[in-house]
Design a protein around this motif. Sequence first.
Motif: not given
Ligand code: SAH
Length: 361
Positions: A136-137, A174-175, A177-179, A209-211, A232, A234, A274, A307-308
């Motif tokens: 979804f990202c 939370m930009g 990448g995966e910290p 924030s981590t997946c 994260s 989900h 998240e 969700l964006n």
């Molecule tokens: N990689 C890390 C941090 C960056 S992503 C992580 O996944 O946690 C930052 C956040 O944005 C995460 O919670 C991620 O799941 C969320 N995210 C990614 N794509 C998105 C989308 N299309 N809509 C809403 N949140 C989204």
Amino acid sequence: MYPDTNSSNNQTSSNSASSSRRDLRSFSHNELLELMDQLHQPKFRVQQIEEWIWSKGAVSFEDMSNLPKSLRESLNKRTVLQGPQQIARQLSQDGSRKYLLRYPDNTTVECVGMPSGAKLAVCASTQAGCAMGCSFCATGAAGLARSLTASEIYEQVIHVRNDFETRVSSVVLMGQGEPFMNYDNTLSVLRRLNSPDGLGIGARHLTVSTCGVIPMIKRFSNEPEQFTLAISLHSAVQKTRDVLMPGVRKYSLLHLYDVMGEYVDKTGRRPTYEYALIGGVNDSDSELGALRDFCCGTLAHVNLIQLNEVPGSRFHPSSPARAQQFVNKLGEVGVEATIRLSRGADIDAACGQLSQKLRQQ
Ligand code: SAH
Ligand code: SF4
């Protein structure tokens, strides 16, 4: 002290021609001491330089007004102060500003500044792209270009601060990448942001924030600082999560649950989960039940995210009414949940979307 964006750009473009010189921000304290020794300068110059590069956000040697001109010239001969170049800046009606920055090797990343009253929150990227491939990202779809160095991550915060000309009150990694796939640099940035010799931001106002990279969550549990952790999630249903987040398939939800229990026991801190609500995917009653079971009886705060929409994606956001039902149902069993306000929605503030668009042009 707070230069405008143009002067930052000028500085960068003049620096990019001099990439053989080492970036001043990559020098350790001891290396700076050595450098001052070589330049026959007193030790206290190190403190002055560190203050300029870490606290005052200097983007050029000329900014360092309390250093003698000769020292500024020597620094300029031997080192560079390499800030990223701003290649796009979008302003949202809600005051948020989103930036696309380019480092000297042409790698681009995004960061966002979100003002709220007198406060300024910054969202920074830890990698250019991401290898985790969440479906979804937008960042996940583009793959990983490379991890960022600690100073490259730090410079994003400085860039936003200089643009807003105000103190940064919090930072969320939370930009893009995966910290936790760039752990050492991430920790080094958090420490620098936290340090009184850096931006002096309280550890609780620094969020990573981590997946769900489990070995690194364990490591993070043992760090002495009170940094905030967001996971994260989900979905709390294994099958759904495997589809949404293939990069962490090897770490089961059961394992995540146990490790988060250990995290809470060790740190006494409440993690955030998240959860981006995706219509027909993770917003059913059974998904809600699984989420409730995952969080119930442990310290947890659930952040329900709208969700964006990523152009071309098969995923669409759930309705606001469904999000409110999640909040209510979680509340009934004592799990605190909030709906995260979408900041900068009009400027594509979703992870990865700005650079995605520019790439398509
Ligand atoms: N990689 C890390 C941090 C960056 S992503 C992580 O996944 O946690 C930052 C956040 O944005 C995460 O919670 C991620 O799941 C969320 N995210 C990614 N794509 C998105 C989308 N299309 N809509 C809403 N949140 C989204
Ligand atoms: Fe990477 Fe996070 Fe996007 Fe997943 S959500 S692809 S981990 S940036």
